[in-house]
Design a protein around this motif. Structure first.
Motif, PDB file in Angstrom:
ATOM      1  N   PRO A 185       0.811  -1.232   0.000  1.00  0.00           N
ATOM      2  CA  PRO A 185       0.000   0.000   0.000  1.00  0.00           C
ATOM      3  C   PRO A 185       0.839   1.275   0.000  1.00  0.00           C
ATOM      4  N   PRO A 186       0.387   2.215  -0.869  1.00  0.00           N
ATOM      5  CA  PRO A 186      -0.781   2.168  -1.746  1.00  0.00           C
ATOM      6  C   PRO A 186      -0.511   1.347  -2.997  1.00  0.00           C
ATOM      7  N   GLU A 187      -1.437   0.497  -3.377  1.00  0.00           N
ATOM      8  CA  GLU A 187      -1.240  -0.428  -4.479  1.00  0.00           C
ATOM      9  C   GLU A 187      -1.114   0.312  -5.810  1.00  0.00           C
ATOM     10  N   ASN A 188      -0.039  -0.043  -6.544  1.00  0.00           N
ATOM     11  CA  ASN A 188       0.226   0.526  -7.872  1.00  0.00           C
ATOM     12  C   ASN A 188       0.248   2.051  -7.869  1.00  0.00           C
ATOM     13  N   LYS A 215      -3.822   8.279  11.825  1.00  0.00           N
ATOM     14  CA  LYS A 215      -5.243   8.034  11.588  1.00  0.00           C
ATOM     15  C   LYS A 215      -5.720   8.934  10.458  1.00  0.00           C
ATOM     16  N   GLY A 216      -6.256   8.327   9.408  1.00  0.00           N
ATOM     17  CA  GLY A 216      -6.727   9.102   8.264  1.00  0.00           C
ATOM     18  C   GLY A 216      -8.103   9.681   8.500  1.00  0.00           C
ATOM     19  N   LYS A 217      -8.415  10.759   7.804  1.00  0.00           N
ATOM     20  CA  LYS A 217      -9.772  11.301   7.835  1.00  0.00           C
ATOM     21  C   LYS A 217     -10.712  10.363   7.088  1.00  0.00           C
ATOM     22  N   ASP A 218     -11.951  10.291   7.552  1.00  0.00           N
ATOM     23  CA  ASP A 218     -12.941   9.468   6.874  1.00  0.00           C
ATOM     24  C   ASP A 218     -13.078   9.913   5.419  1.00  0.00           C
ATOM     25  N   GLU A 219     -13.266   8.948   4.541  1.00  0.00           N
ATOM     26  CA  GLU A 219     -13.300   9.274   3.115  1.00  0.00           C
ATOM     27  C   GLU A 219     -14.134   8.243   2.368  1.00  0.00           C
ATOM     28  N   VAL A 220     -14.884   8.714   1.382  1.00  0.00           N
ATOM     29  CA  VAL A 220     -15.713   7.842   0.557  1.00  0.00           C
ATOM     30  C   VAL A 220     -15.076   7.689  -0.820  1.00  0.00           C
ATOM     31  N   ASN A 221     -14.948   6.451  -1.268  1.00  0.00           N
ATOM     32  CA  ASN A 221     -14.378   6.115  -2.571  1.00  0.00           C
ATOM     33  C   ASN A 221     -13.010   6.757  -2.807  1.00  0.00           C
ATOM     34  N   PRO A 222     -12.070   6.577  -1.881  1.00  0.00           N
ATOM     35  CA  PRO A 222     -10.733   7.148  -2.087  1.00  0.00           C
ATOM     36  C   PRO A 222      -9.999   6.444  -3.220  1.00  0.00           C
ATOM     37  N   CYS A 233      -3.595   2.773   3.151  1.00  0.00           N
ATOM     38  CA  CYS A 233      -4.017   1.377   3.050  1.00  0.00           C
ATOM     39  C   CYS A 233      -4.219   1.005   1.591  1.00  0.00           C
ATOM     40  N   GLY A 234      -4.422  -0.267   1.353  1.00  0.00           N
ATOM     41  CA  GLY A 234      -4.746  -0.730   0.012  1.00  0.00           C
ATOM     42  C   GLY A 234      -6.235  -0.585  -0.202  1.00  0.00           C
ATOM     43  N   VAL A 235      -6.667   0.551  -0.735  1.00  0.00           N
ATOM     44  CA  VAL A 235      -8.101   0.826  -0.845  1.00  0.00           C
ATOM     45  C   VAL A 235      -8.756  -0.056  -1.890  1.00  0.00           C
ATOM     46  N   ILE A 236     -10.022  -0.316  -1.658  1.00  0.00           N
ATOM     47  CA  ILE A 236     -10.823  -1.100  -2.589  1.00  0.00           C
ATOM     48  C   ILE A 236     -11.377  -0.165  -3.646  1.00  0.00           C
ATOM     49  N   GLN A 237     -11.062  -0.431  -4.897  1.00  0.00           N
ATOM     50  CA  GLN A 237     -11.545   0.396  -5.987  1.00  0.00           C
ATOM     51  C   GLN A 237     -12.827  -0.201  -6.574  1.00  0.00           C
ATOM     52  N   GLU A 238     -13.733   0.672  -7.015  1.00  0.00           N
ATOM     53  CA  GLU A 238     -14.988   0.194  -7.591  1.00  0.00           C
ATOM     54  C   GLU A 238     -14.741  -0.746  -8.768  1.00  0.00           C
ATOM     55  N   GLU A 239     -13.756  -0.414  -9.594  1.00  0.00           N
ATOM     56  CA  GLU A 239     -13.503  -1.260 -10.761  1.00  0.00           C
ATOM     57  C   GLU A 239     -12.980  -2.632 -10.373  1.00  0.00           C
ATOM     58  N   ILE A 286     -17.221   0.614   4.985  1.00  0.00           N
ATOM     59  CA  ILE A 286     -18.598   0.157   4.813  1.00  0.00           C
ATOM     60  C   ILE A 286     -18.907   0.173   3.323  1.00  0.00           C
ATOM     61  N   LEU A 287     -19.147  -1.001   2.786  1.00  0.00           N
ATOM     62  CA  LEU A 287     -19.472  -1.149   1.370  1.00  0.00           C
ATOM     63  C   LEU A 287     -20.981  -1.117   1.204  1.00  0.00           C
ATOM     64  N   GLN A 288     -21.451  -0.214   0.363  1.00  0.00           N
ATOM     65  CA  GLN A 288     -22.879  -0.132   0.056  1.00  0.00           C
ATOM     66  C   GLN A 288     -23.061  -0.308  -1.445  1.00  0.00           C
ATOM     67  N   LEU A 289     -24.050  -1.082  -1.828  1.00  0.00           N
ATOM     68  CA  LEU A 289     -24.266  -1.330  -3.249  1.00  0.00           C
ATOM     69  C   LEU A 289     -25.662  -1.873  -3.490  1.00  0.00           C
ATOM     70  N   SER A 290     -26.027  -1.883  -4.754  1.00  0.00           N
ATOM     71  CA  SER A 290     -27.223  -2.582  -5.199  1.00  0.00           C
ATOM     72  C   SER A 290     -26.767  -3.754  -6.053  1.00  0.00           C
ATOM     73  N   ALA A 291     -27.399  -4.904  -5.868  1.00  0.00           N
ATOM     74  CA  ALA A 291     -27.005  -6.108  -6.596  1.00  0.00           C
ATOM     75  C   ALA A 291     -28.212  -6.696  -7.310  1.00  0.00           C
ATOM     76  N   LYS A 292     -27.952  -7.263  -8.482  1.00  0.00           N
ATOM     77  CA  LYS A 292     -29.025  -7.902  -9.241  1.00  0.00           C
ATOM     78  C   LYS A 292     -28.532  -9.211  -9.808  1.00  0.00           C
TER      79      LYS A 292
END
Length: 315
Positions: A185-188, A215-222, A233-239, A286-292
């Motif tokens: 981390p950070p990956e690539n 301690k990092g500040k809270d962040e959405v989709n970093p 950290c090694g953040v989770i990317q949407e892709e 916290i991962l939030q999503l819609s699934a089908k």
């Protein structure tokens, strides 16, 4: 269409979709895909068995209305993303003052300022990515704050979390596996932490080493390599999530949001060389999503994921 599906089918389909998502995050893709295949086969078996019964009549809208509502338009708890674990790695300097995850400016304790800590961290991490031999000592995930919301499927879904997550960080087993420097981390990306991305930081001296607790500040989709948790950290990317399930027939995800909170990274840096010799990352999100999946859809499902990783480095 939903009224034509039995409750058993709905549960199997919904859980398969959510477990696929959990599997992606916890690197258990294969087992989850196998579970999905088993679920699909089970659905076919149920349907064939039902159709073979004399006088079988599909469930009516009235008899299956409850399940239809819970799966087609799931209501979620808007407070799920609330920080309920402020003691996790907090470096707040005032024990009587509630921790503020997003102060206007980061605070520091110890021998260095926030800017100096960020600079020291960036140099050590980027040097390690270029020169170190890295071992990933531990890596695992827990169900952060017990968050799992998928409407009527929540209870059953939580019972399956043990397939992919451990109960606590203490249960994570040692791996001691060689690790790719590019994935460190950070990956690539290069670390580019700034004071603006830090909620609090501490620099302590222990013999020949500096111990940085950030301690990092809270962040959405970093983004990886960003000024805050993207460098911690090694953040989770949407892709990463959508790409990993692209080969699963019929499963699609949308409205993906990954909210990081209470991310704490501890770095052990050798004073004489500036070399990073150990790194511990505690990165809840916290991962939030819609699934089908097929004709089943789950809207605004949430799962709390606490990723914990330890590394050692040699030069």
């Amino acid at each position: 269409m939903l009224s034509n599906l039995s409750p058993v089918k709905k549960i199997v389909l919904g859980l398969a979709a959510m477990c696929i998502v959990v599997a992606i995050i916890t690197a258990n893709n294969l087992s989850s895909v196998m579970m999905l295949i088993a679920a699909r086969n089970n659905q076919k078996a149920i349907e064939a068995q039902q159709n073979a019964q004399p006088g079988y009549v599909q469930q009516s809208q009235q008899s299956s209305g409850t399940n239809t509502q819970s799966n087609n338009n799931v209501s979620t708890n808007n407070n799920a993303g609330t920080n309920t674990n402020n003691n996790s790695g907090s470096t707040s300097t005032d024990a009587n003052k509630p921790a503020d995850n997003n102060p206007a400016a980061g605070t520091a304790t110890g021998t260095k300022s926030v800017a100096e800590i960020a600079d020291m961290y960036n140099k050590a991490v980027n040097n390690a990515k270029a020169k170190a031999t890295i071992t990933r000592v531990k890596d695992g995930a827990t169900n952060y704050n017990n968050i799992f919301e998928a409407g009527g499927l929540s209870s059953a879904g939580k019972s399956l979390m043990g397939m992919f997550m451990v109960g606590s960080k203490d249960e994570i087993q040692a791996k001691n596996e060689p690790w790719d420097n590019a994935k460190f981390p950070p990956e690539n990306a290069q670390a580019a932490l700034t004071a603006d991305g830090i909620a609090s930081a501490e620099c302590k001296e222990e013999g020949d080493y500096y111990i940085l607790t950030i301690k990092g500040k809270d962040e959405v989709n970093p983004k990886s390599g960003g000024p805050g948790v993207g460098s911690l950290c090694g953040v989770i990317q949407e892709e990463t999530i959508t790409g990993s399930i692209s080969s699963v027939p019929g499963l699609s995800l949308s409205n993906i949001s990954i909210a990081y909170e209470n991310v704490v990274t501890t770095a052990k840096i050798e004073k004489s060389t500036g070399n990073l010799v150990a790194l511990t990352v505690d990165a809840p999100c916290i991962l939030q999503l819609s699934a089908k999946l097929a004709v089943i859809s789950i809207d605004n499902a949430k799962v709390g994921i606490g990723v914990y990783t330890e590394y050692t480095l040699a030069y």
